[in-house]
Design an enzyme around this catalytic site. Structure first.
Site, PDB file in Angstrom:
ATOM      1  N   HIS A   1       0.818  -1.212   0.000  1.00 38.80           N
ATOM      2  CA  HIS A   1       0.000   0.000   0.000  1.00 38.80           C
ATOM      3  C   HIS A   1       0.854   1.265   0.000  1.00 38.80           C
ATOM      4  O   HIS A   1       0.343   2.373   0.105  1.00 38.80           O
ATOM      5  CB  HIS A   1      -0.906  -0.029   1.233  1.00 38.80           C
TER       6      HIS A   1
ATOM      7  N   LYS B   1       3.331   4.410  -1.105  1.00 38.29           N
ATOM      8  CA  LYS B   1       3.494   5.343  -2.231  1.00 38.29           C
ATOM      9  C   LYS B   1       4.816   6.066  -2.014  1.00 38.29           C
ATOM     10  O   LYS B   1       4.929   6.885  -1.088  1.00 38.29           O
ATOM     11  CB  LYS B   1       2.351   6.359  -2.299  1.00 38.29           C
TER      12      LYS B   1
ATOM     13  N   ASP C   1      16.692  11.102  -7.791  1.00 39.51           N
ATOM     14  CA  ASP C   1      18.143  11.270  -7.657  1.00 39.51           C
ATOM     15  C   ASP C   1      18.637  11.127  -6.224  1.00 39.51           C
ATOM     16  O   ASP C   1      19.725  11.613  -5.883  1.00 39.51           O
ATOM     17  CB  ASP C   1      18.582  12.635  -8.210  1.00 39.51           C
TER      18      ASP C   1
ATOM     19  N   HIS D   1      -9.819  10.755   2.009  1.00 37.06           N
ATOM     20  CA  HIS D   1      -8.792   9.723   1.910  1.00 37.06           C
ATOM     21  C   HIS D   1      -7.522  10.107   2.668  1.00 37.06           C
ATOM     22  O   HIS D   1      -6.518   9.392   2.618  1.00 37.06           O
ATOM     23  CB  HIS D   1      -8.468   9.472   0.425  1.00 37.06           C
TER      24      HIS D   1
ATOM     25  N   LYS E   1      -4.810  10.609   5.599  1.00 38.64           N
ATOM     26  CA  LYS E   1      -4.379   9.756   6.707  1.00 38.64           C
ATOM     27  C   LYS E   1      -3.359  10.538   7.526  1.00 38.64           C
ATOM     28  O   LYS E   1      -2.167  10.552   7.202  1.00 38.64           O
ATOM     29  CB  LYS E   1      -3.781   8.456   6.161  1.00 38.64           C
TER      30      LYS E   1
ATOM     31  N   ASP F   1      -0.706  17.505  19.836  1.00 38.76           N
ATOM     32  CA  ASP F   1      -0.271  18.779  20.419  1.00 38.76           C
ATOM     33  C   ASP F   1       0.051  19.784  19.315  1.00 38.76           C
ATOM     34  O   ASP F   1      -0.704  19.878  18.346  1.00 38.76           O
ATOM     35  CB  ASP F   1       0.900  18.558  21.374  1.00 38.76           C
TER      36      ASP F   1
END
Length: 471
Positions: free
Chosen positions: A216, A218, A223, A390, A392, A397
């Site tokens: 899952h 990404k 470079d 979507h 996450k 604090d």
């Protein structure tokens, strides 16, 4: 010709086989040392439904995870470059960072520049700009890569860089990116782009199924100097430029020493998927060290420690003022629920933001089953109204953030290969606070005195909760 079936003849044999089958399977499952309720559930399922239960356990059960851990451990031992820690310390985040290092064996690092990218449009623009600047290599790893108005321009950009002599490697989850056909991939292969598939779904794996263990993550590395990670895939579903109902999501663009650890995460995944260990020195350019603590958190079934889960729970326990959580899938285990409710009972400002309309009916139903407990503890529950949420993100604090690919559910914490970033910086936290405040302004707050849903819906929600471990 009739062949009469004599049940009385076969009955003793079937009972005898069942009497042997149950203790053998039960012993096998008990030796997995899973949670007692999960172990008991599997044993009862296999006993009550011998054939169906065995097939479900074979494809979705935990026994394959042990083999994945061994293979992943081999990848790490083969590739470990001995990256040094930047020795970035901060007393406010020391406990959480030390926990992260102990679990992941990824040392605390630093970032000199972090950009919070809100939405696919901004993310894809920044991604194309970075890809255009590549001189040596491009590493991309995605769960979903679609052959649409978003994926095609990115493919063409990679083809152009490969023809310039840039080494391009593309690692895709075989299930999430299953729509990519040969015709779409042909220009990439013709230009010399190296493409590999994570856990391909093939008939030869029928006796070693991996369909329930998905990548899952990404990750994009340019470079070895610039990295992208977060929750946004390559798809029109997340691109406001072409889809007015695109998912609302967050991503990160990072520079600094943290990029070296994201590079290591990609190389481990590449070696795991291909068996090829990449050792080019140009993959590890000298990194600029910054003052912002940044800690890469890889997580997956290759470790029993559930690093992202533990880090989030510990960060919540360490909170002094507030805990704001945004997640598309909220199906918490006992430890996470206790951390959130305890924080609220200590008088902290605890808020949980979920989509009003999710792309998963089952997950939405299971999420609603937790509302009563959250509200009773004093937690604010908010449902985002405009479109699919979507994002996450966890904000603790005024300085600590956790962003990445992991949802707040058992699948992300235990089954999927995920990657999140722990960041400790007041300015970035302030930027995330403003984004979350904007999101909250588009939410409906769930109240304890709201009219109760119909009985059948409540029954369905509570029944779906039983599937929480695999949602």
């Amino acid at each position: 010709m009739d062949f009469p079936f004599d049940w009385d003849t076969f009955k003793p044999w079937l009972i005898g086989l069942w009497a042997v089958y149950v203790p053998v399977l039960a012993g096998w499952i008990v030796m997995q040392k899973r949670e007692p309720i999960a172990t008991l559930s599997w044993v009862l399922s296999l006993a009550a439904l011998p054939w169906i239960g065995l097939l479900v356990y074979h494809f979705l059960g935990p026994q394959r995870i042990v083999r994945q851990r061994r293979r992943r451990s081999l990848s790490r031992r083969t590739l470990e470059p001995g990256l040094p820690s930047d020795l970035v310390t901060n007393e406010d985040c020391a406990t959480v960072s030390h926990l992260a290092q102990t679990i992941t064996q990824f040392a605390p690092s630093s970032a000199v520049d972090v950009k919070l990218l809100v939405g696919g449009k901004a993310t894809y623009a920044a991604l194309h700009e970075a890809i255009a600047s590549a001189k040596h290599h491009l590493h991309l790893e995605y769960y979903i890569f679609e052959p649409d108005q978003t994926g095609t321009p990115l493919r063409d950009a990679l083809v152009a860089k490969a023809r310039e002599g840039v080494r391009v490697r593309l690692l895709l989850d075989a299930l999430g990116s299953a729509r990519l056909g040969r015709a779409f991939l042909a220009p990439l292969r013709d230009a010399g782009v190296e493409i590999s598939w994570f856990h391909p779904v093939r008939l030869r794996f029928i006796w070693r199924p991996r369909i329930n263990l998905r990548n899952h993550r990404k990750i994009v590395i340019v470079d070895g100097c610039v990295a992208f990670t977060g929750g946004i895939n390559i798809t029109d579903d997340e691109n406001e430029a072409v889809n007015p109902k695109a998912f609302h999501d967050l991503h990160l663009r990072l520079e600094g020493s943290i990029v070296r650890w994201l590079q290591l995460a990609f190389l481990e995944d590449w070696h795991y998927a291909t068996g090829v260990a990449l050792r080019d020195e140009n993959l590890w350019p000298e990194a600029r060290k910054g003052t912002m603590l940044a800690h890469a958190l890889p997580s997956g079934p290759d470790s029993v420690w559930e690093s992202i889960h533990r880090v989030k729970v510990e960060a919540i326990h360490q909170a002094d003022r507030r805990v704001w959580l945004v997640t598309p899938y909220f199906v918490p285990g006992e430890a996470a629920r206790m951390a959130l409710t305890s924080a609220a009972m200590r008088g902290l400002d605890v808020r949980v933001v979920v989509p009003a309309r999710s792309d998963s009916t089952l997950v939405s139903a299971a999420s609603r089953s937790y509302y009563d407990e959250l509200l009773a503890a004093g937690i604010g529950v908010f449902e985002y109204q405009p479109r699919m949420l979507h994002s996450k993100a966890l904000l603790v604090d005024d300085e600590t953030c956790v962003l990445g690919s992991a949802n707040f559910d058992s699948r992300s914490f235990r089954l999927n290969f995920e990657l999140s970033i722990l960041l400790h910086d007041r300015d970035l936290a302030g930027e995330l606070e403003r984004e979350m405040t904007s999101t909250l302004a588009q939410c409906r707050e769930v109240k304890a005195d709201d009219p109760p849903p119909p009985f059948l819906r409540r029954l369905a929600d509570n029944a779906t909760r039983l599937l929480s471990p695999v949602l």
